[in-house]
Every structure is written in C-alpha cells, then in structure tokens.
Design an enzyme around this catalytic site. Structure first.
Site, PDB file in Angstrom:
ATOM      1  N   GLU B  60      53.575  13.703 122.240  1.00  0.00           N
ATOM      2  CA  GLU B  60      54.005  15.064 122.546  1.00  0.00           C
ATOM      3  C   GLU B  60      54.888  15.095 123.783  1.00  0.00           C
ATOM      4  O   GLU B  60      55.859  15.853 123.860  1.00  0.00           O
ATOM      5  CB  GLU B  60      52.783  15.972 122.737  1.00  0.00           C
ATOM      6  CG  GLU B  60      51.999  16.251 121.453  1.00  0.00           C
ATOM      7  CD  GLU B  60      51.113  15.104 120.979  1.00  0.00           C
ATOM      8  OE1 GLU B  60      50.939  14.125 121.745  1.00  0.00           O
ATOM      9  OE2 GLU B  60      50.609  15.171 119.842  1.00  0.00           O
ATOM     10  N   HIS B 129      41.272  22.145 117.166  1.00  0.00           N
ATOM     11  CA  HIS B 129      42.230  22.764 116.249  1.00  0.00           C
ATOM     12  C   HIS B 129      42.114  24.279 116.316  1.00  0.00           C
ATOM     13  O   HIS B 129      42.342  24.969 115.324  1.00  0.00           O
ATOM     14  CB  HIS B 129      42.008  22.309 114.796  1.00  0.00           C
ATOM     15  CG  HIS B 129      42.065  20.835 114.590  1.00  0.00           C
ATOM     16  ND1 HIS B 129      40.995  20.013 114.779  1.00  0.00           N
ATOM     17  CD2 HIS B 129      43.091  20.024 114.226  1.00  0.00           C
ATOM     18  CE1 HIS B 129      41.340  18.764 114.536  1.00  0.00           C
ATOM     19  NE2 HIS B 129      42.598  18.738 114.200  1.00  0.00           N
TER      20      HIS B 129
END
Ligand SMILES: Cc1ncc(C[n+]2csc(CCOP(=O)(O)OP(=O)(O)O)c2C)c(N)n1
Ligand SMILES: Cc1ncc(C[n+]2csc(CCOP(=O)(O)OP(=O)(O)O)c2C)c(N)n1
Ligand SMILES: [Mg+2]
Ligand SMILES: [Mg+2]
Lengths: 416, 338, 416, 338
Positions: B60, B129
């Site tokens: 990322e 999540h």
C-alpha cells in the site's frame, strides 16, 4: 535418521548479536572491512547487460582514478578536460557554500544546516551525467545536484535563511529545497519516502512514452526504511527507468552503517534479490561517479530498466548543525578514510594530465569564494531567519489549491 | 439517467474521468485484469489498456508512493486500497507526503491523487474488513475526505475527486455497494434499483466537494451523518416517529458548515452518528463545531452514536454496529432532554 | 569521449512493462518458467555454512522424492516410516478438515473459510521439524501448523463457527486462530505484519539466552509488503534465530506471483541482498520440507542465524470462499502443476518403501473423516455463527488489561 | 528528591524500570551507544549492557514490529521514535497490531510496549520536527496515550507506562525537555531547576495513567490542556488576570472525566488548548465530552485554541504556535460571552 539434530551441537543458549563499529572515540580508526578494488580493474558491461550477469560487481568497487591520479580502465574517458574543470568548480562551490552556510548558522542567520563535506563528487558528477529535464528525488545531502544544475546560489540561501525571497516562503527547514525547473524534487524531512516516489515518476514517464528518467537518492542508514523495499519492488516489477542511488557515507547520525547493512557485504548487493543491475562505486572519484551515472542513465533511457548504485563515500562533517560526532566516532576517522578527498583527487588528475595547476586552483577557489560571498550578501539583503520573512499569512496558502472556508476563518483569526 | 448500483456508479465515474483526461491512471491490488475484489474497476483494463489500469504488488505504501511520483510528473492517479483497514502501511506516504507536498514546495509539486477504499462494516468482515478510519484523515491538513452514501453521489463525488487538484481520500461504504442498507440486517436486501438515489445521470457531472445534502428535511432534530449511517438514520427517524432532519455530509473536509448550522439553529437538537469508534471519531469534531457556532440554540447536549471503542468484532457485528435501535434511542433521549 | 551516449541507441520513447502471467482463462496453462531441479541433485551444506557460499541454492530447488517415489540425495533420511505415516495423516487431516469446513460455509455455519488445498506439506512437515515450544507466526493458510501440533480440531472449528466455545470469543474472522500453547501466534488480517514480529520474538529469545526459535510465514504476494523488508533487515542485523518462510503458491488472489517477484528469478534470492542463507524447496515434497525445516531450525538454534526459505507450491483452490479463480486463471492450471500433489507423493513413497498400502490409505482416510466429522458435530453442539456465541458483552473485554471507565460506560449503554 | 530536567527525569525512569524488571529492554535509533538525539537514554547501555539498551536500523515499523514480537515473548520493550513526526511508518504495527493483539487473541498474546516520542514545536524544527499527532492515537481502541508536562510527571508516568500491560504512546513535549516553556520565546529560558515540578522523587513511584492534575485552581473558567500548553495556559491566566482553573490532563486515554466535569461544573466556562492542528484534534473530543456531560452548566461555547490546520511552518513558527496571546484572547472572549 535425524541427521540434522546430531549435527547441531547446541550452544548453552542463544545470544543476540548487536553490531559494533570497529572503532569508537579513543580507538584507532580501522577500515579493514572496506572492500576496495584497484582503479581500472572492474569491467564495464554493456548497458543492456542482464543483471544476473553482473552480480559480482555488487561486491567490487568501480574506480577510475588511480593513486597516481591517472584515469584508467574501461570506465575512463567519459569527460573532456573542460568538463573535468567544470566538475572541479562544482565541487568547490559545494564545499565553499557549505562552509559559508555553517558560518551563517553560527551567526544566527539560519536555524539549521547540513553540509556534504567529503561527499561532493557524488551529487555533482551525477547531475552532470543526467539531462536537464531528468528528475532527481534527493535527500538533504545532495545540494550538489542543484549546484551542478547551475541553480542560483542566492535562491538556495534565500531558502536557508527563510527570508522574504525564499521560494518556499519560510515553510521548510533549511536545505529542504524544491525546484521542478532544476529537476530537483521537494525534499522531505521523512527519510526514504522519496525513493519510491522516484520510481513512480519514472513509471509515469514510461507510461507517457516520454524519454525522461528519474534518479532517486537515499542514505545508507535510510535503506533500512520500508520505502527502500517499495522502491525496489516497483522498479523491479515495472522495469522503471530510474537510477536508485545509495549514498553510503558510513554513518547515520551516530549509527554506523553496519546497523542498516546487517550481514550483507555491501549495500549494492541489496539489488540482487530484485534482479536489478547493481553497481558499487568509489564515490570520491568524480570520474567514476560520472561514468557510472552516465551508464545507468543510458541504460534507463534505452528501456533496459533500473540500476541500483552504491556510492561509497564518507561523511566528514557532523550529521547536521545539531550533531557532534566526537561523541561516537574517533575524531581522526575522517582523515584516515581510504578513498581520500574527491576535490583533491580530481585536482591532482587535472594537474597530472596538464589541464590544471595549483595557481589556477587557487584562483578558482578565490573566484568561487567571491561568488558565494556575493550570493550570501545578496540573500542577506532579503533578510535572514532573524529578520525579514515572507508574510506569515502565506502559511495558509498552498495547503490546498484554493483556500477552503475553514482555513479562511483561521487566517482571519490569525489576524490576516 | 440509468439505474445503477454503487459499484456500477463508481465504475462509470472511472470511465468518464479516464475518457476525458488521459492523464488519469488507475491501479491497485487486483484492480487490473480482475477488476477489483469488489469489481469497482471491472472492464477498465480491457477498455483503456493495461497502461491506464493495472495491477500492483501488495504494498500500500508503494502504491501511494508511486502515485505521488506520478502526480509530481503530471498524471492524475486514482488508486484503490483493497480495504480501508489496509491503508495504514500507506499512512506515512499519505500524511507526510501527499498531504504536504503542495505546501512544502510552495506549489512547485502537487499530488492530485484520489485514494479509494471500501470502508465500514456489516459484511461479517471482522476487525480487518470493517473499519472506518475517516477521522485519521480529517485531522491531516492538506487532505480532503469524502464519503458517498448512494450511487448518484458516488459517481459525482468520484469524478470531482479525480479532477480535484489535491489528494482526496475517497471512502466507499462497502455495505452500500449493492443497496441502501439501513441497519436492518435481519430484513431482505433492498437493491439500488428500487431507490431514487440509484438513478445516476449519464456522462460527466460532479458533486462538489464540501457540499452536504439534506437527505430528509425535518423540524425536530438534526442528525449529522454520512455513509451507511444516512440510511440507518432514515430508518431510525421512520421508526421513532421523530421528524429528524438528516444531513448527509458527503464531504468531511471540506465541511459544509452552513448546512449544518442552519439545520441545528432550526431544530435546536442534534445527534451525530458514525460507524467509527467513538473516541476522537469525526463525531467529536462535529460536536465541537456545532457547540461553537450554535450553542445558544442547543436545547439538549449533542448525542454521539458510534461504534464502540473496541475492535470491530466478527460474530457480534450487530451488537457493535450502531443500528436504527441505538440511533433511535439516542434521538428519543435527545428529544426528551429538558 | 561520451562513450555511453553513443552506445545508447535510444528507442522512440520509454515504455512501462506491466507483467502478465503466461496463461489466462481460455489459454493452455504453461509452467515453462518454473526452475525445477531433479530430486536429490541439490547439495546439503553444513548448518553453519556462510550464506555467501550457498547463493546458487536460491535459484535451485531442493527435492527429495523422485518420480519413482524414492527418497534420494543428501536431504533424504530425516524421517522414519512412523514419522512419515504421521505426516501423511497430518496432511490428510488438513485436507479433509478443509473440505468439511467449506461444506460448513455453504451450510451457513460460518461466514468465511480459507483452505490450503495442495499446500498441505509445507506447514505440516515444517511444524514436525520444530520443537513444541518454538513459536510460529503464521498467515491464514497455515492451518497445517496447528494440526501437526496436535491442536484439537474441535477448538479450531469452535473458532471458525464463532460459537460459544470459541477461544477467541467470536471476535476474529474464521481461521484467524491463536494458540500460545501450540506455538501459533495470533493471526492478523493485515498481510506481512507477523513477519517482523517473528524476528522480534526470536530476538527476545536470544536476548534471554533461551533455546527457542521463531518461524515467520508470508505469502508470495505479501513479500511485496514493507514488513518483509523490516523482517529481513532486523534478522540480518541482529542475526536472529528465526526461519523466514515464503509460501510461493503462485497466486495472490487474482495476481500472479510475477507482480511481487518482479525481475528476480525466485523469491529465495530476496535473501541474498541481506546476507541471509536462502533456500528454495519443492513445497509439495513432504520429505524435502521436513529436511530443510530441520536444517534451518538447527542452524537457528545453534546460533548461526536466520534462514529464508521459499517453499514452491500451488494454491489449488480459490483464494477464499469469497473468490472464484476461474475469472483470472485457466481452470486446468491446478491440474497441470508440475510438482504434483503432496499427499499423493508421500503416499506413493510410503507404498514404495513397503510401509503403506492402498488399503491402509483408505482406512486412514476413513478414520480421519470420522475424526473430522465428530469434531464438527461436537463443535456444532456449542453453536455456529447462526446460533450460539459467546456473550456480546465480552466484546468489551481485553481491549485493555482492565476495563477503563469509558468502556464501562459504553458497555452499560450497550445493555450489559 | 532531586532537581531534574525532563530529560534527566526520563532517563531516571528508564533506570528505575530497568533495574526493577530485567524484561525491560530499550531500543531505537541512536538510543544505544549515543543515548538518543535528545539524550533521554544516555548512560543506559553503559549501565545495563548492550543487550538491554541498543541501537536499531532506521525503520520505525521494524522497531515497533520487533517490539511486538518481544512483547509476545514476554519482554517489556520501551522504544523511542526519534521524532513523533516519524511515527507514521510504524502506524500500521501500532494500530493494527499492538493495539489489537490482546483483544484479537482473547488475552493469549499481549503487547506491553511503551512507545516514546518527542512531540510538539517551538524549536524551529519545521514541519517534520514539530508535530503533535496525539489524536491519531486516541482514536485507536487498545492504545493508551500519555503526555507529561513536567519532570515529576514524566518520570512517574513513564514508569507507570512501562509497567502497564497495554501499549502506551508516550509523547514528550520536546520544548519542555530543558525548562517550563510558556510560549514566550522572546524571553530568557527558564530552567527546570527553578520550577517546583522540577523536584523529582528518588527511586520508584508512578503517576497513574488516567489521572489529571489541577495545575492551577481557579473559579472563572476551565482550561483543559496538556504538555507544553499547560505552561502557556499558566502564562495566559497570569497575563489576562482571569482566574482560570488549568487542568493538565496528563493522560488522554484513559481520560479523567471526573476532574474535567467537576471543574467545568464549577466554572461554567471552558477553553481547550493544544498544539496539534485544530480539526479532529483531541480538543474536539474534549468539546464533545464536556458538552455531553455538563451542557447545562455551560455559560459560553467551549473555545478551542490549537495549531492552525496547516503544516507546522519553519520561519513562522510563532505565528503558528498557540501562544499566551492567542490563548488569552480566547479566554477573554469566553469570559465575555453572554
Ligand atoms: C522516517 C525518519 N526517521 C528518522 C529520521 C531522523 N533522521 C534524520 S537523518 C537520520 C540518519 C540518516 O542517515 P543516512 O540515511 O545514512 O543519511 P546521511 O545523513 O548519512 O546522509 C535520521 C535517523 C527521519 N528524518 N525520518
Ligand atoms: C495489508 C493488506 N493488504 C491487502 C490485503 C488483502 N489481501 C488478503 S490476502 C491477499 C493476497 C495474498 O497473497 P499471498 O501473500 O500470495 O498469500 P496466499 O493468499 O497466496 O496464501 C490480499 C491482497 C490484506 N489482507 N492486508
Ligand atoms: Mg549515511
Ligand atoms: Mg500466494
């Protein structure tokens, strides 16, 4: 059966190794571990060489200038006398500029300074091997990139003084220059971040079928940062047209390079796990730096992908004006550094080939000193940290492209 | 006008932006060939080629770092972080670099990025999540933070974000991808095709960053919220019978202060709602701003309804999620306050 | 003069390379690039070998089982027949367990599952090569570590079902087990973070002159994450007693391993830039996995430092129950994987050496199926995701060691 | 009792903690041989050996990551991040890992770390040596966030943090290291030796996390603050003649709500002050909490005095820093509100 367990003569218990430099204050400096080849000995592969075919070069050291001051071997010959003299002047300018700015710091004209004493060849020769529109992503110790791009000294000093003509409007710490026109990306205080950004810039250039390349910079200490890995992964995966420069000046503030390097023999070898062409170079040899930079630039521009280069040099001065190296390394260490001084070495070479003299050198030094002095005086007319700045209201500009309401209210509250 | 899910609207926004400006490039984990794990970039690689839309290594920080370099070059990257929960490795590049590049270089270099990421819970995703990290971005000067609650706004805001010259954090409430979820997980799923905000204009349009939307006009009490909670608030209003004015902020920075203060001045009561953990959530900023500007109109303390200050649990998701019952209770308590 | 520029025949412009797998849906699967050695061919160095002396091994593949099912070469011989049979049972248990849990997912007993079909040898053989009190830092695909540590299946299922007996109290996504007693560190959803934590645990063990070692795990895709670099740097610098395992199962969700690997020929070579001993191994060969794991464990325990191992295997199933691989790879690809199936290969070996038969195998499968079935039924008695859980009030526990006031207030507000 | 600077007090806390518990290990960039760029760990390596206190590679994520592994093993690492501005690379390990390890493993593994970092401006450090990122931690469930304003508390809080079983973010206002700086940068430096809070008890003691300190009792107005701003508030009170009750929060999470509400109930007016940027700063949380609990006592809106929502500028540091003049003005305005 159980071959392995039998073989493992177990110790009394594990023991963590904490690396130690060979010498501390009071000790005699030692550079036993430094792998140095003789000048001219390391081969020069073609620019489209497969990285796997030059893995040996990661542990060798490309050098051009020999002990006599001759330029020898396959990496010699990229520069004519005129270019060499220009290189000498670039390096002298950096050195004299640094000295002047340290003095300015002592006088209180600025809050902070970082010199590159002893490392001048790396940035100066590299910049001259690039094209003007290539983009460098530097750290705080590559002032040579700006100077060798003929960037105005007075503008540099304006930034250092945070004065009314500071192009960065007093926002940035001294030496954190930015100049898109000079191919010099805005310096960040955060180590490492620029390395992967350089890869991104290079990727963009390739995406646009441009011909410009990027050159990213990082210190030996900062290779430990994660952004180093990100840069290597992306450069390797997308075959980005980028030169990835590690300036190994042996120290990261008080920490010797062994903490970042760990068990690998050199920093150049870090490229091997990524299939990236990796070279290790005498960073105090202007000719070697120029030759290898040209090679890597040509390689990138011809779409043969990235090159990682370890420039081996030495941080002769303190880390910054906030640092005192006598607390952690032998005071004589800088003077026993085996690769010598980059300015002396280039000067000797020019004299040896009959293109320079002590008199010319003295005159050149005097000229540069005058130039730097004048630049400093001119900058002082625009103010110093202690006197005139850009308007404090400008602090609210450029946070966003246009001033949002909440910042407008804050600016009003601040009285502007 | 076309009926679209939020996923389709986001895809459409990409398409429009990429067609109008060839400097727009799109990349991220699994976004290229496959089209993203939530399929928000499906078809882009096929349509625009793999030099406009491509996959990346799983890093990322690298994704945002190279996007910054590309932005400095002159491109307009729009990148996807697979889940907002995985943005933290990129936090340094976002906070120290993208957010400050224009300022520190006095405009010499800029980072016109859009960083998209699915956010919020409600899909049994557990603690990695389900997160809503918006307030970790709203604190950072130089960033804009945007969060749509419906397909219409998702498309308009995403186009506006990509065209914006500053870095934009674009949070996509994943539980809304396929329908206007109101917190009633026990009820059948409602699709966007059955909802007026599933009507999405064709072609180019923008929803300006910094403009809130009055989702439901009302006179009793103001609910300040965004994302999934807009629909939860609607359900809570319907179920409690409270005539709430529900404001969908859409953009947290810049914030539409006028719409907020006008409403609270009118109603005199205010509830703030978000899925993120309570402490130092964006609701705190809303409380601070509201009491600063309209204290004298306040007839009750501003109530905050938020995720508990715990990680988002897997099995107890619906005990964690601030659903219509919890929000309704806070609304009733706020109405009852004397 | 200007040698380099002349040499660089410039292209029309740069071009970015975007990697592509050799085959996509509809194409014939290809494994041309896979570097495979014949079983028994790669040498077995002593455990105190210098990493620099085994650099070649990073591009080779250690294998023990040959095509006939014989165990050959210098890495053979670490296991007796009893241990091999246990290994076979471990792998069968993993496979049958996975199948049962996929079924449970379809039935709605859980929200999510991740199988390790085709990769069973890696974790199963590795765990049996460690000591019980060594600590593994796994990813979500190493259920074999728990099963080969004889961890109760029913406890695993309790976690997967988030039921009233879930040791993690319904907090974690299914398969995110944690068991200090079984030497299995709490799994994180965030890729990569555990790799450097493993190094830290190993450093702590060495700091305390303990004899326990750590074993860190990461997927091929996740090696691109920065934590991989952190782990390598710290392991290299402090010579930590850790095994760093890369499970290269060829895919990272829809992304083939070329995106993470870039231009390096193998993942094992990533260790070379750090001076870390690096081996590449047939991960579908139980004997090879066990032999290399034992070697690396012995090396670490004898204080010779870290080892990086690339286990070459193949993710036969979908990434998770949320994934459908037919969208991005040829459907036949799993069946053309050149390294075969780990269970078949070990079974054939045992039969070949006369220590196993098809009948025994069938019986073993039946036994394991019964065991798994019983475990599942037992777990179901404690509830499933759709029925009984731990108390939701427990959500507020363990955020801190003791409940702070603000959480106490929130718990009350939540009605507990 | 000994007179100490804050640096000496921090060193002393390390020494006490390391002597009492051999599981305490100390590491970070330049902290070993050299003793840290602010010299907070000077002498520890010499005294305890290089297996108890050592240098690390420059990798903040790695430093915290290995500390978590060590914590899981059973040690109690106390690590230094050289400047709070450089903590972002470690943000993922802190937020996703340290903060949640106990919860996600149901107590099977814990991360009893202390993460120290110099914070705040006032030393002409520019945007990367001046930041105050506390609210980026207070939003994260599972972390404690502590910030002392004087040598006495620094020692007691640091010992408490190291002994605490949870991860603690320990922010050290660097401008206070050598004296109680009150924002009057134009005046001569006052040393800690001239200040009563420079008196530090010998040996072991703790200041419990979660207990605020009334720095100055007063009846007119409450100032909620911490770190350097405690001393700025004191100056502002003296200069404005307002009888302010100044509360030094010391610990932001857990927060001492009682001390806060008791004071605001008494004074009816409240100003919140911090150096961090305003939007979504910890001041927002304080506003939210105060209005929630004591709205009916509030005679004026709670004012926030904070760093502007811009990066911390180098030359204009004192235009950015919320000094006594700005705080005093807010206090006067709050007093004048009717
Ligand atoms: C992310 C981050 N961590 C720490 C620092 C503090 N710091 C500034 S320079 C430096 C040493 C860097 O050493 P090296 O990379 O070798 O570069 P050199 O100074 O030798 O040129 C450190 C630790 C920083 N600026 N950024
Ligand atoms: C930090 C982070 N980024 C992204 C993800 C989403 N994600 C989960 S698994 C996965 C692929 C990992 O592939 P690999 O490392 O090869 O492991 P495998 O699944 O093949 O075992 C991705 C991208 C994540 N969990 N964490
Ligand atoms: Mg250095
Ligand atoms: Mg994989």
């Amino acid at each position: 059966m159980h071959v392995v367990d039998a073989e493992a003569a177990e110790p009394d218990g594990l023991r963590l190794r904490i690396p130690e430099p060979k010498a501390r204050p009071g000790d005699k400096p030692v550079f036993r571990d430094l792998l140095i080849d003789r000048a001219g000995e390391v081969r020069r592969p073609p620019i489209d060489v497969r990285p796997a075919d030059i893995v040996d070069l990661g542990a060798e050291m490309i050098r051009v200038l020999d002990i006599h001051g001759d330029a020898v071997g396959p990496w010699a010959g990229t520069l004519d006398a005129e270019q060499l003299r220009r290189g000498l002047r670039d390096m002298l300018t950096v050195r004299i500029f640094d000295a002047r700015m340290l003095q300015a710091h002592r006088q209180g004209n600025t809050s902070f300074y970082m010199q590159s004493l002893g490392e001048e060849a790396v940035a100066c020769a590299h910049r001259r091997a690039l094209r003007p529109d290539d983009m460098c992503f530097p750290t705080y110790r590559q002032q040579g990139l700006l100077i060798a791009a003929d960037y105005p000294l007075v503008t540099m000093i304006n930034q250092i003084y945070s004065n009314s003509h500071d192009p960065l409007k007093g926002r940035q710490l001294p030496v954190m220059y930015s100049s898109r026109d000079a191919g010099f990306f805005s310096i960040s205080g955060n180590l490492g971040t620029q390395f992967v950004q350089a890869v991104g810039w290079a990727m963009a250039s390739a995406l646009r079928t441009d011909t410009r390349i990027a050159s990213g910079w990082i210190g030996d200490g900062a290779t430990a940062e994660s952004d180093f890995h990100s840069a290597m992964v992306f450069a390797s995966t997308y075959h980005a047209p980028v030169i990835l420069n590690i300036v190994n000046n042996q120290w990261a503030i008080s920490t010797f390079q062994g903490f970042a390097r760990g068990d690998s023999p050199t920093f150049a070898t870090r490229g091997h796990g990524f299939g990236i062409a990796s070279l290790r170079v005498d960073g105090n040899d202007y000719l070697a730096v120029h030759a290898v930079s040209s090679w890597a630039a040509a390689r990138a521009r011809a779409n043969h992908g990235p090159t990682l280069v370890e420039w081996v040099t030495y941080r002769v001065g303190a880390h910054s004006t906030s640092d005192d190296p006598s607390a952690y390394r032998p005071q004589e260490e800088p003077f026993t550094w085996p690769l010598g001084d980059p300015i002396d070495r280039l000067k000797n070479h020019l004299i040896r080939i009959g293109e320079w003299s002590d008199e010319q050198h003295q005159q050149c030094v005097a000229e540069v000193e005058a130039t730097v002095r004048e630049a400093a005086s001119e900058a002082e007319r625009f103010g110093t940290l202690r006197s005139e700045h850009s308007s404090p209201a400008s602090m609210f500009d450029d946070v966003y492209a246009t001033l949002p309401d909440h910042l407008r209210r804050q600016r009003e509250q601040a009285g502007f | 006008m076309t009926r679209m899910t939020m996923v389709e609207a986001i895809r459409d926004a990409h398409t429009v932006a990429m067609e109008r400006d060839d400097r727009v490039v799109v990349f991220g984990q699994d976004v290229g060939y496959f089209g993203g794990v939530f399929r928000c970039t499906q078809g882009l690689q096929k349509r625009f080629g793999k030099h406009r839309c491509f996959d990346t290594p799983i890093n990322e920080s690298g994704i945002v770092g190279v996007a910054i370099g590309m932005g400095a070059y002159g491109l307009r990257p729009c990148v996807e972080i697979q889940f907002a929960d995985y943005v933290y490795p990129a936090y340094d590049q976002i906070v120290s670099e993208a957010a400050r590049l224009r300022h520190r270089s006095a405009g010499d270099f800029t980072a016109p990025l859009t960083i998209r990421m699915p956010t919020g819970g409600g899909i049994f995703g557990g603690q990695t999540h389900s997160q809503s990290p918006e307030s970790l971005f709203t604190h950072v000067a130089g960033l804009k933070t945007v969060i749509p609650s419906n397909p219409h706004d998702a498309k308009g805001l995403l186009i506006a974000s990509i065209e914006d010259d500053d870095p934009v954090i674009f949070l996509e409430p994943k539980r809304l991808y396929n329908g206007p979820f109101d917190g009633h997980h026990e009820r059948p799923i409602v699709p966007w095709s059955a909802h007026p905000l599933g009507e999405v204009p064709d072609g180019h349009y923008t929803v300006p960053l910094g403009s809130a939307r009055v989702h439901r006009a009302g006179g009793d009490l103001t609910v300040l919220t965004y994302g999934t909670m807009v629909h939860v608030a609607e359900a809570a209003a319907a179920e409690s019978g409270i005539d709430a004015e529900i404001i969908d902020l859409r953009s947290l920075v810049p914030l539409d202060l006028d719409t907020i203060t006008t409403s609270v001045r009118k109603t005199g009561r205010c509830v703030v709602a978000h899925e993120a953990t309570l402490t130092s959530g964006f609701g705190a900023e809303l409380c601070a701003v509201v009491q600063e500007h309209v204290l004298s109109s306040l007839e009750a303390p501003i109530a905050r309804v938020a995720g508990w200050d715990t990680p988002y649990p897997h099995a107890h998701e619906w005990n964690y999620f601030p659903g219509p019952a919890r929000l309704g209770a806070a609304m009733r308590a706020t109405m009852a306050y004397r």
